[in-house]
Design a protein around this motif. Structure first.
Motif, PDB file in Angstrom:
ATOM      1  N   GLY A 140     -20.296 -90.750 -48.306  1.00 14.76           N
ATOM      2  CA  GLY A 140     -22.052 -91.062 -47.922  1.00 14.76           C
ATOM      3  C   GLY A 140     -21.556 -90.920 -46.541  1.00 14.76           C
ATOM      4  N   ASN A 185     -25.254 -89.749 -44.488  1.00 15.67           N
ATOM      5  CA  ASN A 185     -25.957 -91.176 -44.077  1.00 15.67           C
ATOM      6  C   ASN A 185     -25.957 -91.161 -42.494  1.00 15.67           C
ATOM      7  OD1 ASN A 185     -26.687 -92.762 -46.833  1.00 15.67           O
ATOM      8  ND2 ASN A 185     -24.793 -92.505 -47.143  1.00 15.67           N
ATOM      9  N   TYR A 231     -27.495 -94.457 -40.338  1.00 16.08           N
ATOM     10  CA  TYR A 231     -26.276 -95.390 -40.739  1.00 16.08           C
ATOM     11  C   TYR A 231     -25.115 -94.862 -39.869  1.00 16.08           C
ATOM     12  CZ  TYR A 231     -28.083 -97.382 -45.065  1.00 16.08           C
ATOM     13  OH  TYR A 231     -28.966 -97.861 -46.301  1.00 16.08           O
ATOM     14  N   TYR A 289     -20.058 -97.831 -44.654  1.00 17.02           N
ATOM     15  CA  TYR A 289     -21.569 -97.972 -43.663  1.00 17.02           C
ATOM     16  C   TYR A 289     -22.279 -98.822 -43.142  1.00 17.02           C
ATOM     17  CZ  TYR A 289     -19.714 -93.587 -44.882  1.00 17.02           C
ATOM     18  OH  TYR A 289     -18.421 -92.254 -45.296  1.00 17.02           O
ATOM     19  N   ARG A 338     -26.213-100.033 -41.725  1.00 17.67           N
ATOM     20  CA  ARG A 338     -27.439 -99.908 -41.830  1.00 17.67           C
ATOM     21  C   ARG A 338     -27.663 -99.692 -39.529  1.00 17.67           C
ATOM     22  NH1 ARG A 338     -32.717-102.007 -41.538  1.00 17.67           N
ATOM     23  NH2 ARG A 338     -31.703-103.988 -42.056  1.00 17.67           N
ATOM     24  N   ASN A 367     -33.937 -96.255 -47.385  1.00 14.69           N
ATOM     25  CA  ASN A 367     -32.386 -96.535 -47.146  1.00 14.69           C
ATOM     26  C   ASN A 367     -32.432 -98.460 -46.179  1.00 14.69           C
ATOM     27  OD1 ASN A 367     -31.106 -94.385 -46.496  1.00 14.69           O
ATOM     28  ND2 ASN A 367     -32.753 -93.795 -44.817  1.00 14.69           N
ATOM     29  N   ASP A 376     -31.914 -94.110 -52.692  1.00 18.79           N
ATOM     30  CA  ASP A 376     -32.030 -94.554 -51.281  1.00 18.79           C
ATOM     31  C   ASP A 376     -33.708 -95.117 -51.665  1.00 18.79           C
ATOM     32  OD1 ASP A 376     -33.042 -92.098 -51.364  1.00 18.79           O
ATOM     33  OD2 ASP A 376     -33.041 -91.312 -50.148  1.00 18.79           O
TER      34      ASP A 376
END
Length: 608
Positions: A82, A85, A218, A231, A233, A249, A589
């Motif tokens: 991840g 991101n 993120y 993670y 936002r 997102n 996403d």
């Protein structure tokens, strides 16, 4: 992993929507390898997203193995899933168009008339999560650092870049070795830009669990080493209203839980601890989803067709080992593999046999070479087996009964030609040494494939063993080429180019950490790779790629397995989804949490 072509047939510049030309410099909002970008400079958002998608909610996802680093760009360590991101790239690929990228971190792209470079103008207002501005100096530092200290892939991918400089705080200028590498501007656009100021005083080549600073949608919120990572936002993300980000997102948090094997992973999904699952086991897909939550409609399943090339998944032989250096031996090991039995008895007939390194695309070779493909191969005729020109590359097939006598006879004949004979039901060489090897796996899922293959090899007199290790150890051994045979996936795109160097060339065969897993080293393949990279137009690219594919298949470097032309997904019914998916990606996403479905699911779960 490719984007678009700057040049159309005849090596002329393609026309770009809303582009301007001054003094021979093209200024544009997008690059494409296969034609004109579909979206104009003022497009409001990608066409498959819901720009009004609500934000909110935490999604639980999964990963296998463990992690000990937040630096995914180096050989050492096992990076967390991840991390992409966290970082913005200069351009954003469109998963709805083949080989097309749109301005993202860069607000504009400039192409000189001589095609000997590219300039990216950094978008005003771009900033790091700590509030500092993102500058062209960050771009220069990132590029040079990745090429010097990053994985070998970067050196192969960007080999034709001679220099990168910052022409002011917002202009990053890349200069090229020649103007024949037509995709180079696009692959530079994929550069994930890193913060120079954060890395000052840190050793980039060392794995670290220091929480990094990024610029993306993120930030890393919390983690438990080796077990989970979350993670969060970024509420004031600088790029949230860009057309390349609008409608995406949408989750407030992405939480990845780590599991040691896929069986436990699946049980966690069935128990509702994981929200979304991409299934890759045919037996599970066919028979594993008969549990109460599915029957009550709380878990949904979908099969989403896609149009992306599926590349090559295969058993890969390590040519650095002497026993695999004879092509007749490699062909014999391929003859023993019984895909039809596996598909009928293990896969419920759901898979398609892979017959090309560029499967599911027009780049795959077939029949005998003709026309432009034959013209590409002719200069190498004296260096290639005559079979390249006179025989189709056909994989052996069986009736699926498990009685592959014809394949075994062909395999034994090939082994005898290569100097191996049967003695006491064992295949041995002139010195009496037995033909034996180990199949290295990174998890138990593939054991049900490898173990039948071991049994088929035993009928040939070959002693094969399966060794399963955890993903971290597997990656270490893979990077050091410490294996006899393993399973690998060689991904491809609709516009192959620079990455082929890392997959197939001599320079990468002995460079630890490269993606040349087989250890292929052939002057002809090296030359064909460079021809693919320098292809002046689509027609020539197809011919050159087919020629490369044909020579690779003829060398029997891998034992091709299978592919699927769809995504198999299962998810707890709390998501909203756009009306359609992009052609070449799943598009997770662009999903969101539907508040009404989420409330209904939470209430229904209490009754399970």
């Amino acid at each position: 992993m490719k984007r678009r072509d700057l040049f159309a047939a005849g090596f002329g510049l393609v026309s770009f929507a809303a582009s301007a030309q001054q003094q021979g410099v093209i200024r544009t909002h997008a690059l494409s390898l296969l034609g004109e970008p579909a979206l104009p400079a003022d497009f409001p958002h990608f066409p498959w997203v819901n720009p009004a998608a609500p934000k909110g909610g935490e999604v639980a996802l999964t990963s296998l193995g463990s992690f000990d680093s937040f630096n995914p760009f180096i050989l050492r360590g096992t990076p967390a899933v991840g991390l992409t991101n966290l970082y913005d790239t200069l351009l954003m690929e469109s998963p709805d168009e083949a080989s097309t990228e749109y301005a993202h971190l860069a607000s504009a792209i400039e192409l000189p008339a001589d095609r000997m470079g590219v300039t990216f103008e950094i978008r005003e207002g771009a900033r790091w999560h700590d509030g500092r501005p993102l500058t062209a100096e960050d771009v220069v530092w990132t590029f040079n650092t990745l090429r010097e200290h990053g994985r070998p892939f970067y050196r192969a991918y960007w080999a034709d870049v001679t220099e990168v400089t910052a022409d002011g705080p917002r202009r990053a200028v890349f200069r090229f070795r020649s103007n024949e590498n037509r995709e180079l501007a696009l692959i530079i656009g994929q550069l994930p830009v890193l913060p120079k100021h954060w890395w000052e005083g840190r050793d980039f080549a060392r794995p670290s669990l220091d929480v990094p600073v990024g610029s993306g949608p993120y930030r890393l919120d919390r983690f438990e080493p080796g077990r989970s990572v979350t993670y969060r936002r970024v509420e004031d993300y600088w790029g949230r209203d860009l057309p390349t980000r609008r409608g995406t997102n949408n989750f407030d948090a992405l939480r990845y839980e780590y599991f040691r094997d896929t069986t436990v992973d699946f049980e966690a999904f069935k128990a509702g601890q994981i929200d979304f699952r991409a299934e890759n086991a045919a037996r599970n897909w066919a028979t594993g989803y008969d549990f109460p939550a599915v029957r009550r409609g709380l878990v949904k399943r979908d099969e989403i067709r896609h149009e992306r090339p599926t590349g090559m998944q295969a058993f890969v032989m390590n040519l650095r080992r002497p026993r695999f250096q004879d092509a007749r031996v490699r062909e014999a090991l391929c003859q023993v593999f019984d895909f039809e039995w596996l598909n009928a008895n293990i896969f419920n007939g759901l898979y398609t046999r892979t017959t090309s390194f560029f499967s599911n695309s027009d780049l795959a070779s077939s029949g005998l070479p003709v026309g432009k493909e034959l013209a590409v191969l002719e200069p190498f005729r004296a260096q290639l087996p005559e079979s390249v020109f006179t025989q189709e590359n056909r994989l052996p097939t069986t009736d699926g009964s498990g009685n592959n006598r014809d394949g075994l006879r062909r395999a034994l004949d090939l082994m005898r030609q290569a100097g191996w004979t049967i003695r006491d039901r064992r295949l041995v060489n002139a010195q009496g040494q037995r033909f034996e090897f180990e199949i290295l796996l990174n998890g138990p899922v593939f054991e049900r494939i490898a173990l039948p293959y071991v049994q088929w090899l035993q009928r040939l007199g070959v002693e094969a063993r399966v060794r399963t290790v955890d993903p971290a150890q597997y990656q270490v051994r893979l990077d050091a080429f410490d294996y006899d045979m393993t399973v690998d996936v060689i991904p491809q795109s609709l516009s192959p180019g620079n990455e082929q160097r890392d997959f197939f060339t001599c320079a990468k065969a002995q460079e630890n950490g490269s993606q040349n897993i087989a250890g292929i080293c052939s002057p002809v393949i090296d030359a064909l790779v460079e021809l693919v990279i320098a292809a002046p137009d689509r027609e020539e690219l197809v011919a050159r790629t087919r020629a490369l594919d044909r020579v690779l298949l003829n060398g029997a470097y891998v034992i091709p397995q299978w592919h699927l032309r769809a995504f198999w997904i299962a998810y707890w019914n709390r998501f909203g989804r756009p009306a359609r998916n992009p052609k070449f990606a799943l598009g997770l996403d662009s999903w969101w949490i539907d508040p009404e479905l989420d409330r209904a699911l939470a209430e229904a779960k209490r009754g399970l």
